[in-house]
Design an enzyme around this catalytic site. Sequence first.
Site, PDB file in Angstrom:
ATOM      1  N   ASP A 118       0.860  -1.190   0.000  1.00  0.00           N
ATOM      2  CA  ASP A 118       0.000   0.000   0.000  1.00  0.00           C
ATOM      3  C   ASP A 118       0.899   1.244   0.000  1.00  0.00           C
ATOM      4  OD1 ASP A 118      -2.296   1.565   0.251  1.00  0.00           O
ATOM      5  OD2 ASP A 118      -2.431   1.303   2.433  1.00  0.00           O
ATOM      6  N   GLU A 163       2.837   4.962  -3.939  1.00  0.00           N
ATOM      7  CA  GLU A 163       2.882   5.919  -5.076  1.00  0.00           C
ATOM      8  C   GLU A 163       4.214   6.668  -5.133  1.00  0.00           C
ATOM      9  OE1 GLU A 163       0.276   5.793  -2.808  1.00  0.00           O
ATOM     10  OE2 GLU A 163      -0.769   4.388  -4.115  1.00  0.00           O
ATOM     11  N   ASP A 193      -9.107   3.404  -2.489  1.00  0.00           N
ATOM     12  CA  ASP A 193     -10.155   3.764  -1.536  1.00  0.00           C
ATOM     13  C   ASP A 193     -11.461   4.188  -2.192  1.00  0.00           C
ATOM     14  OD1 ASP A 193      -8.187   3.173   0.207  1.00  0.00           O
ATOM     15  OD2 ASP A 193      -7.740   5.248   0.748  1.00  0.00           O
TER      16      ASP A 193
HETATM   17  O1  MIG Z   1      -3.782   6.092   4.767  1.00  0.00           O
HETATM   18  O2  MIG Z   1      -3.545   0.863   5.699  1.00  0.00           O
HETATM   19  O3  MIG Z   1      -5.953   2.132   0.364  1.00  0.00           O
HETATM   20  O4  MIG Z   1      -6.859  -0.086   1.788  1.00  0.00           O
HETATM   21  O5  MIG Z   1      -6.797   0.058   4.593  1.00  0.00           O
HETATM   22  C1  MIG Z   1      -4.578   4.982   4.508  1.00  0.00           C
HETATM   23  C2  MIG Z   1      -4.700   1.620   5.862  1.00  0.00           C
HETATM   24  C3  MIG Z   1      -3.697   3.786   4.264  1.00  0.00           C
HETATM   25  C4  MIG Z   1      -4.972   3.019   2.346  1.00  0.00           C
HETATM   26  C5  MIG Z   1      -5.429   1.797   1.622  1.00  0.00           C
HETATM   27  C6  MIG Z   1      -6.433   1.068   2.458  1.00  0.00           C
HETATM   28  C7  MIG Z   1      -5.830   0.706   3.791  1.00  0.00           C
HETATM   29  C8  MIG Z   1      -5.333   1.961   4.512  1.00  0.00           C
HETATM   30  N1  MIG Z   1      -4.378   2.671   3.653  1.00  0.00           N
END
Ligand code: MIG
Length: 746
Positions: free
Chosen positions: A379, A382, A467
């Site tokens: 996650d 980017e 999200d």
């Molecule tokens: O700032 O890890 O898209 O699936 O649950 C949020 C927490 C960070 C974004 C992801 C989401 C995940 C969440 N993350």
Amino acid sequence: MKQLESPTDWLEARKIKTRGREEQRPANIFAGGSSCDSAEIQGVVVSRLSVYPKGSESAPRTFAVIEPEESSVEGLEAEGEATWFWKRSSKDQQLLDFEWQQSSESRWNFYFKLPKDAMCFGLGERLSGFNLRGRVHTLFNHSDNMHVPTLDPLYKSIPFLLIRHQGRYQGIFLDSPARQRWSLDVELEEQASIELLSRRGFTVYLFETSSLPDLLAAYTALTGRSKLPPNWSLGHQQSRWSYPDESTVLAVAAEFRTRNIPCDAIVLDIDFMDEYRVFTSSPERFPNFKEMIAKLQDQNFRVVTIVDPGVKKDAKYFVYRDGKKHDYFCKKADGKTFYGKVWPGQSVFPDFLREDVRLWWAALHGFLVENNVSGVWNDMNEPCLFGQGCPLPLDAIELPKEHHQLFMQQSPEGDVGHFEVRNLYGLEMSRATWEGLTALRPDERPFVLSRAGYAGIQRYAAVWLGDNMSWWEHLAVSVPMLLNVGLSGVPFCGVDVGGFGDDCSPELLARWYALAMFYPFFRNHCSKAGAEQEPWSFNQRVEDAIRHFVETRYRLLPYIRCLFWEHIRTGAPLMRPIIWDYPEDQFAAEIDDQFLFGRDILVTPIVKRGQTERSVYLPNGLWYPFDGGEPLEGGRLHKVGFELDEVPAFVRDGSIVPFVDLIQSTDYYELAPITFKVWGDHAMGLYLDDDGISFEYEEDGYNEWLLRYDNGQFSSNLANFGYIAPEREYYFQHGLRKERVHLARE
Ligand code: MIG
């Protein structure tokens, strides 16, 4: 951040943006070099143009491309500063009139024609509907959790555009991981343009006219295909931000088993870690991490954990210390370490462009593998930083100088500002992850899930689209979004089932599962703030409906596995627009709320609140309602009702689809009987089998049969026999007739 070098630059660029006509284009200052050649890739002629600015000797390497073996058929030299036209081999090819120029030190412009009736697809992850025409699409990996229709850019950047014109396709792949903006005839003047902000060069690939399947075959030959996923990862996955502790995780898992809702994986979000330190687990909330995973495995669950790129700045933390010692983290242009704020607080960011860093990161997965974690979820890659919008304003028309590009990275050609290669960050992280898991567990195909990506991400990871919200609109938009992701070469994709943000309603959750059982990647996930949306969170009716959909997903596993085989052989996505198989059907081209799941299943989901019937467009032929009933005649629209617990899909007349008996976990897949369901009186199908976990299939370790049904007779033809499978029973079924069959052994 100051972007403009001079006011004239700004004015000129405005003109290009608002008007695509030649006379208003800024001057071409190109004075570098270029080379051009072409190759035939999977039957499609692909021209390649590499352009490098003054002072460089070759175009940069970007990793996206696997070199085509038969390159350099033509060896055309593109003349210095001259505008380069797509070499035309026939009249048919004049469609695009692709041109390029350099209009400032860090800006490249591209122009091409879009005939009035041309449609545009691909470009990765777009919120703008199936046909991308009529708006600007920015490619600059960015995290934003408010997915309104105008949001641009998103997490993934895949600069591959497919253009449909009169039932045929052309493709443009602009292989540069720097910021790109594609304006697809916004001005309604049949003109499209691309603006690329880079001080390096680029390589662009132009695919000559072909069919849609051929175009995808060629593009994925160039950028790579997915491996077969491990069988378990095709099952149902349950996630939540976050299950707070071991007992909650075990309780959720137990709930699936007592309620008989099939499930294969529990996903642990950031709170399983020790204060968000990657490659650790919380000693307070997950004190018996390994034992917990063992208990889950006893119940036939796998565990997937999240791994973010940000490494906590903490002198006592081994990952930080070790990375610092070896100088693995990105530095600013002034040579000082870059710190950014994410979940662990001040953090550093590994430079995944470096092979040594990837190796180090790969090895860190030893912690997860030792604890028997099965899959890894990347996650924030980017990379996303707290308190920052998009790090490069949308209206920037120059690439900022290096000290404004967050940090520097080390590419194989030397140091480069992050914005030049930003779109590769997530891909390189997932590559390190994939390579780590492969090295640490050589007998198992890894499961990696990534949020960010670039062309080629399919080689290393499945993707989800970040999200979304528990909104009907986001249920609906998942279809065109995933279709375009698939046409961008990424077959293993899905969105959070039930929606990530906001509270899901009972009806929405049931309808979402009805569609999601056909997502290649099938995971229920929900944010911290949202109401619970595990399948049993509402009433019995909704739970029963969901059970039916999940069970049907599991029964379809042999078919889904065959679709992945098709991908590795041909590059085909699993979710396909109807025009994939019905290229001449102009009516079908407009449809973005239905799709083909492989060749034989047409999915027609209900995506509106309170709706119990919808109009369904069936392409030519006869189509059988999935849950049973009389076939409908295609080539026209039908009004069809779908109850809350009815699978919203049709099966093509003439198909043979393999179904496995109901299992609660893919651990039971190998031994479960398989039934070949036949639709129609003359039918054909394919059935493949392998061990579902190792790479043996790449060394002939698989079995393949061609199936036929004719004159009331079912028969199988062996096409490959390389996997000694445990004994299981096979049946064929035609209407009410069901009989045991034996598959051909030679
Ligand atoms: O700032 O890890 O898209 O699936 O649950 C949020 C927490 C960070 C974004 C992801 C989401 C995940 C969440 N993350």
